[in-house]
Design an enzyme around this catalytic site. Structure first.
Site, PDB file in Angstrom:
ATOM      1  CG  HIS A 223      -0.260   0.084   2.543  1.00  0.00           C
ATOM      2  ND1 HIS A 223       0.047   1.276   3.160  1.00  0.00           N
ATOM      3  CD2 HIS A 223       0.178  -0.881   3.391  1.00  0.00           C
ATOM      4  CE1 HIS A 223       0.633   1.039   4.322  1.00  0.00           C
ATOM      5  NE2 HIS A 223       0.734  -0.257   4.489  1.00  0.00           N
TER       6      HIS A 223
ATOM      7  CG  ASP B  64       3.292   0.664   7.916  1.00  0.00           C
ATOM      8  OD1 ASP B  64       2.988  -0.008   6.918  1.00  0.00           O
ATOM      9  OD2 ASP B  64       2.491   0.893   8.840  1.00  0.00           O
TER      10      ASP B  64
ATOM     11  CD  GLU C   7      -2.528  -1.826   5.740  1.00  0.00           C
ATOM     12  OE1 GLU C   7      -2.495  -2.800   6.527  1.00  0.00           O
ATOM     13  OE2 GLU C   7      -2.066  -0.705   6.042  1.00  0.00           O
ATOM     14  CD  GLU C   8      -1.036   2.289   7.636  1.00  0.00           C
ATOM     15  OE1 GLU C   8      -1.648   1.824   8.628  1.00  0.00           O
ATOM     16  OE2 GLU C   8       0.182   2.111   7.454  1.00  0.00           O
TER      17      GLU C   8
ATOM     18  CD  GLU D  17       1.884  -3.708   5.602  1.00  0.00           C
ATOM     19  OE1 GLU D  17       2.694  -2.938   6.144  1.00  0.00           O
ATOM     20  OE2 GLU D  17       0.718  -3.384   5.310  1.00  0.00           O
TER      21      GLU D  17
ATOM     22  CG  HIS E  89       1.591   3.503  12.406  1.00  0.00           C
ATOM     23  ND1 HIS E  89       0.371   2.931  12.699  1.00  0.00           N
ATOM     24  CD2 HIS E  89       1.890   3.097  11.143  1.00  0.00           C
ATOM     25  CE1 HIS E  89      -0.046   2.220  11.665  1.00  0.00           C
ATOM     26  NE2 HIS E  89       0.875   2.300  10.709  1.00  0.00           N
TER      27      HIS E  89
END
Length: 387
Positions: free
Chosen positions: A80, A109, A138-139, A163, A339
């Site tokens: 993604h 990520d 995706e997130e 990922e 993140h």
């Protein structure tokens, strides 16, 4: 079997250049204009390294990118391009490489994994049967990309998810199913000093519900139920008429998914006249380790000593594994801080991971027959949009 050690060398400097290009185009989820620019940039990078045409596939969640090497589909590279970082993060935390680490929003990520996969594929003389799908939501749950992901996974018959790796560079052989529930409480306002009993305190009701849902957890079998966000009330002298509790849920089995969803549906108020409304569910089904067993065995032969690990977080690999499609996850960047402000990628691992993806694709091409499903129009291309 071809050893990964015999793979064609990849150019790490070129990978860093492409990673910089992607990171410098910010792509927060739900920001459609930014995602459009990001998707176009991803497509340009793929075409520049692999040739052919990378199609930008429109959806209400943002544009996805799909590339095919032609021929009968055999393996899907899945990733993604959306990130969790708001616009403006890049100005505060620009891309940089320092002391063997690359820093910047989305490097781990999962933009680094995309770059590594593309450069790994570029070392192969035969890329027929290979597809790349890079989604835009995706997130935030993959609500607008799930149908396309499942379609291409079934068509290809094997999925490699790029990922970020688990700690120490381990690939991800299992994932919990995960979801979010929102419990809303409607009460009745009144003066907190003059007539507290005339109201129906939504905050007190919400407190009862927090304890009730937290008690659903069964950590001994991998089920976690965690209240994470709560809001209630308007002023300090008003009995709150409304309250909301958001709950994160993770499960390891389909039976637990069913139990948890049934329990949330059965929640009932403790206070007279309070009303409860529940929304949400376990949107990503569990990814059983059995789904990764075949591909993980190949990966370990290619890279002796490679470890596999089941993790609590979810990915789009949950969807493909739930269909029974062999799926190996965590093949992307080695690093950490997903993140977070300190997110990083280990530059020294980029070539090895690129070659691992290339080696897996090589083996799958040689050993796996065509899965036998195509798009509804009879081609191997995705439809123009899934909304």
């Amino acid at each position: 079997m071809t050893s990964m050690r015999q793979a064609v060398d990849v150019n790490v400097d070129a990978m860093i250049d492409d990673l910089r290009t992607l990171v410098q185009v910010e792509s927060p989820s739900r920001q459609l204009d930014a995602l459009r620019k990001s998707a176009e940039t991803v497509a340009e990078v793929i075409e520049g390294r692999l040739g052919g045409h990378a199609a930008v596939v429109d959806s209400d969640g943002g544009p996805h990118v799909h590339w095919s090497g032609g021929g009968a589909p055999r393996v899907l590279i899945l990733g993604h391009h959306d990130t969790v970082f708001p616009l403006g993060t890049l100005e505060l935390r620009p891309f940089r490489v320092e002391d063997g680490r690359a820093y910047g929003p989305g490097v781990f990520d999962m933009l680094g994994g995309l770059v590594q996969a593309v450069h790994g594929l570029a070392t192969l003389t035969d890329r027929s049967g290979v597809e790349i799908l890079v989604t835009a939501d995706e997130e935030v749950g993959s609500h607008f990309s799930r149908a396309l992901i499942e379609e291409r996974a079934l068509a290809c018959g094997a999925v490699l998810v790029v990922e970020g790796a688990a700690d120490g560079g381990a690939v991800k052989t299992g994932r919990k199913g995960c979801g979010t529930f929102e419990v809303s409480v409607a009460g009745r306002a009144s003066h907190a000093g003059l007539e507290p009993a005339a109201g129906v305190n939504a905050l007190v009701e919400a407190a009862h519900q927090v304890l009730a849902v937290a008690a659903l957890a069964r950590p001994e079998i991998g089920t976690t139920v965690t209240p994470t966000v709560a809001s209630a009330g308007t002023l300090d002298n008003v009995v709150p008429a409304e309250a909301t509790v958001v709950v994160d849920v993770r499960v390891e089995s389909a039976d637990e998914k069913e139990r948890i969803e049934s329990a949330f549906a059965a929640l009932s108020p403790r206070l007279d006249e309070a009303v409860i409304t529940v929304r949400g569910g376990v949107g990503r089904p569990p990814m059983p380790e059995s789904a990764a067993a075949e591909l993980f065995a190949v990966a370990r032969r290619l890279l002796p000593g490679l470890e596999g690990r089941a993790v609590g977080g979810g990915s789009d690999g949950n969807f493909t594994a739930a269909l029974g499609v062999p799926t190996l996850d965590g093949l992307g960047a080695v690093g950490g801080g997903a993140h977070a402000d300190h997110e990083y990628l280990l530059v020294g691992s980029m070539a090895e991971r690129a070659n691992l993806v290339a080696g897996l694709v090589n083996v799958i091409q040689d050993s796996r027959p065509q899965a036998g499903q195509t798009s509804s129009d009879g081609t191997n291309k995705p439809p123009k949009s899934h909304t």
